[in-house]
Motif scaffolding. Sequence first.
Motif, PDB file in Angstrom:
ATOM      1  N   LEU A  91       0.827  -1.206   0.000  1.00  0.00           N
ATOM      2  CA  LEU A  91       0.000   0.000   0.000  1.00  0.00           C
ATOM      3  C   LEU A  91       0.858   1.250   0.000  1.00  0.00           C
ATOM      4  O   LEU A  91       0.557   2.233  -0.698  1.00  0.00           O
ATOM      5  CB  LEU A  91      -0.927  -0.004   1.214  1.00  0.00           C
ATOM      6  CG  LEU A  91      -1.874   1.193   1.333  1.00  0.00           C
ATOM      7  CD1 LEU A  91      -2.762   1.311   0.104  1.00  0.00           C
ATOM      8  CD2 LEU A  91      -2.719   1.087   2.589  1.00  0.00           C
ATOM      9  N   GLN A  92       1.940   1.232   0.758  1.00  0.00           N
ATOM     10  CA  GLN A  92       2.826   2.394   0.789  1.00  0.00           C
ATOM     11  C   GLN A  92       3.434   2.646  -0.590  1.00  0.00           C
ATOM     12  O   GLN A  92       3.497   3.792  -1.051  1.00  0.00           O
ATOM     13  CB  GLN A  92       3.935   2.183   1.811  1.00  0.00           C
ATOM     14  CG  GLN A  92       4.888   3.373   1.919  1.00  0.00           C
ATOM     15  CD  GLN A  92       5.843   3.233   3.081  1.00  0.00           C
ATOM     16  OE1 GLN A  92       5.534   2.583   4.079  1.00  0.00           O
ATOM     17  NE2 GLN A  92       7.000   3.856   2.960  1.00  0.00           N
ATOM     18  N   ASP A  93       3.872   1.595  -1.264  1.00  0.00           N
ATOM     19  CA  ASP A  93       4.415   1.745  -2.618  1.00  0.00           C
ATOM     20  C   ASP A  93       3.369   2.319  -3.564  1.00  0.00           C
ATOM     21  O   ASP A  93       3.667   3.181  -4.401  1.00  0.00           O
ATOM     22  CB  ASP A  93       4.905   0.398  -3.155  1.00  0.00           C
ATOM     23  CG  ASP A  93       6.199  -0.048  -2.507  1.00  0.00           C
ATOM     24  OD1 ASP A  93       6.788   0.751  -1.752  1.00  0.00           O
ATOM     25  OD2 ASP A  93       6.608  -1.203  -2.742  1.00  0.00           O
ATOM     26  N   SER A 104      -5.036   4.493 -12.068  1.00  0.00           N
ATOM     27  CA  SER A 104      -6.466   4.713 -11.869  1.00  0.00           C
ATOM     28  C   SER A 104      -6.760   5.012 -10.400  1.00  0.00           C
ATOM     29  O   SER A 104      -6.351   4.262  -9.510  1.00  0.00           O
ATOM     30  CB  SER A 104      -7.253   3.472 -12.307  1.00  0.00           C
ATOM     31  OG  SER A 104      -8.583   3.528 -11.838  1.00  0.00           O
ATOM     32  N   MET A 105      -7.457   6.104 -10.159  1.00  0.00           N
ATOM     33  CA  MET A 105      -7.848   6.446  -8.789  1.00  0.00           C
ATOM     34  C   MET A 105      -8.811   5.411  -8.219  1.00  0.00           C
ATOM     35  O   MET A 105      -8.751   5.075  -7.029  1.00  0.00           O
ATOM     36  CB  MET A 105      -8.489   7.833  -8.766  1.00  0.00           C
ATOM     37  CG  MET A 105      -8.962   8.275  -7.393  1.00  0.00           C
ATOM     38  SD  MET A 105      -7.625   8.371  -6.165  1.00  0.00           S
ATOM     39  CE  MET A 105      -6.844   9.902  -6.713  1.00  0.00           C
ATOM     40  N   LEU A 111      -7.834  -0.746  -3.627  1.00  0.00           N
ATOM     41  CA  LEU A 111      -6.712  -1.329  -2.889  1.00  0.00           C
ATOM     42  C   LEU A 111      -6.733  -0.869  -1.434  1.00  0.00           C
ATOM     43  O   LEU A 111      -6.518  -1.682  -0.513  1.00  0.00           O
ATOM     44  CB  LEU A 111      -5.390  -0.933  -3.541  1.00  0.00           C
ATOM     45  CG  LEU A 111      -4.121  -1.365  -2.800  1.00  0.00           C
ATOM     46  CD1 LEU A 111      -4.022  -2.886  -2.737  1.00  0.00           C
ATOM     47  CD2 LEU A 111      -2.887  -0.771  -3.471  1.00  0.00           C
ATOM     48  N   MET A 112      -7.017   0.391  -1.202  1.00  0.00           N
ATOM     49  CA  MET A 112      -7.048   0.910   0.164  1.00  0.00           C
ATOM     50  C   MET A 112      -8.169   0.271   0.974  1.00  0.00           C
ATOM     51  O   MET A 112      -7.977  -0.085   2.146  1.00  0.00           O
ATOM     52  CB  MET A 112      -7.199   2.435   0.136  1.00  0.00           C
ATOM     53  CG  MET A 112      -5.996   3.167  -0.459  1.00  0.00           C
ATOM     54  SD  MET A 112      -6.252   4.942  -0.645  1.00  0.00           S
ATOM     55  CE  MET A 112      -6.331   5.454   1.071  1.00  0.00           C
ATOM     56  N   VAL A 113      -9.330   0.120   0.357  1.00  0.00           N
ATOM     57  CA  VAL A 113     -10.466  -0.494   1.052  1.00  0.00           C
ATOM     58  C   VAL A 113     -10.152  -1.947   1.417  1.00  0.00           C
ATOM     59  O   VAL A 113     -10.413  -2.400   2.535  1.00  0.00           O
ATOM     60  CB  VAL A 113     -11.738  -0.411   0.192  1.00  0.00           C
ATOM     61  CG1 VAL A 113     -12.844  -1.266   0.790  1.00  0.00           C
ATOM     62  CG2 VAL A 113     -12.199   1.040   0.065  1.00  0.00           C
ATOM     63  N   VAL A 119      -3.775  -3.800   7.368  1.00  0.00           N
ATOM     64  CA  VAL A 119      -2.794  -2.735   7.557  1.00  0.00           C
ATOM     65  C   VAL A 119      -3.030  -2.038   8.888  1.00  0.00           C
ATOM     66  O   VAL A 119      -4.144  -1.638   9.205  1.00  0.00           O
ATOM     67  CB  VAL A 119      -2.887  -1.708   6.401  1.00  0.00           C
ATOM     68  CG1 VAL A 119      -2.029  -0.489   6.698  1.00  0.00           C
ATOM     69  CG2 VAL A 119      -2.466  -2.356   5.087  1.00  0.00           C
ATOM     70  N   GLN A 120      -1.954  -1.902   9.666  1.00  0.00           N
ATOM     71  CA  GLN A 120      -2.008  -1.170  10.926  1.00  0.00           C
ATOM     72  C   GLN A 120      -1.451   0.239  10.759  1.00  0.00           C
ATOM     73  O   GLN A 120      -2.056   1.215  11.195  1.00  0.00           O
ATOM     74  CB  GLN A 120      -1.220  -1.920  12.006  1.00  0.00           C
ATOM     75  CG  GLN A 120      -1.774  -3.294  12.324  1.00  0.00           C
ATOM     76  CD  GLN A 120      -3.182  -3.245  12.889  1.00  0.00           C
ATOM     77  OE1 GLN A 120      -3.495  -2.362  13.692  1.00  0.00           O
ATOM     78  NE2 GLN A 120      -4.029  -4.178  12.479  1.00  0.00           N
TER      79      GLN A 120
END
Length: 364
Positions: A91-93, A104-105, A111-113, A119-120
């Motif tokens: 996710l950071q990358d 693509s937004m 991916l974030m959802v 992810v902590q």
Amino acid sequence: MSAPLLVTPLKDLCVRVVASNFEACPTFGPLPDDYVKKVTDILPLDLPLELAGTIIHDEDYWRRRSCARWRSCESTAHGYSWKQLYFERNLQDALEQFDPEINSMDQLRRLMVFSRRYVQTVDSPSSISVKYNLKNVGMEYDRSLFGMKLGDCRSLAKSLETNETLTYLDLSNNGLDDDKVRMLASGLIENLSITHLNLSHNKIADRGMRALAKLLDSKSVISLLELQDNQIHTEGAKSLARALKVNQALISVNLRLNRMGDEGCKVVCDAIRNNQTIERFNMAANSAGEKETLGALSTLIRLNNSITELDVSCNTFGSVGCEQLRRALEQNSVLQRLEMRACGAEPDDEFAVAENLRVASAAP
């Protein structure tokens, strides 16, 4: 006598079939735990992330997948979980490498959802460059659709108040006016991590400059300030000059293509005359002239011991004024680059300036 024929056990063949077809049929079914382990040990490492994240919990799989992607991996900083490590770094990358021109937004949001359950924490990026533009607008477009809105500035300012990792903030070419910059400054004044601030190619005028000047007090950590191509006039230059007298952090200041005028350029030159930190200073194309700025600039060149690059091109000093600057340069042993293009200098003065700078650069 021929060697005995070794036949692969049927169970092992089944394990291979399950592993090779796992993407098409992602299930372990009623397999016992020891056979689930055998399957995950040979699963491919490029399975779709949502599929693998949902079904595969084996830490060895996520260790292999992490080590195959990143050279240096250590799970201790990620709750001692290889799966958590993979999702956090992935996710950071994605956040750091996101480019709206290419990526693509919607995919980033998805991916974030999906990642949030694993992810902590994610390390904040050290640099952010934001551009509020539109694609494929054609010839008939509304200019108000471009650039940051006041609400955007409010949200960003709130985030900047508590951010401790961001060092470079680029908001150039975003239609920032005085009201928007004042909103941003309310968050920036609480920030102690940003060292490079780029607000160039906007619409910042005197009120906006007054707000930014408050960021540049003796406690400021901003070392690189880019304000070129804005609308800063004389009053804004005076606000900046007051801040520059006490600032001890700035190394580079770019004020090119503003409207400070002769009086504004003079007060800025007076302010940095005894400055010991600024190394690069640009006030090209600011309507500086012989009446006010010339004397202050000559004194600056003679007395300042820190500036190595100075750009005063595209101002109106005339041949006599440029000769005065050339004589001041003869008393300076630090300056390595002086831009005086389109200032009215005679060829002999331009040659003398170039020669003085060449000698200064060659000196040990």
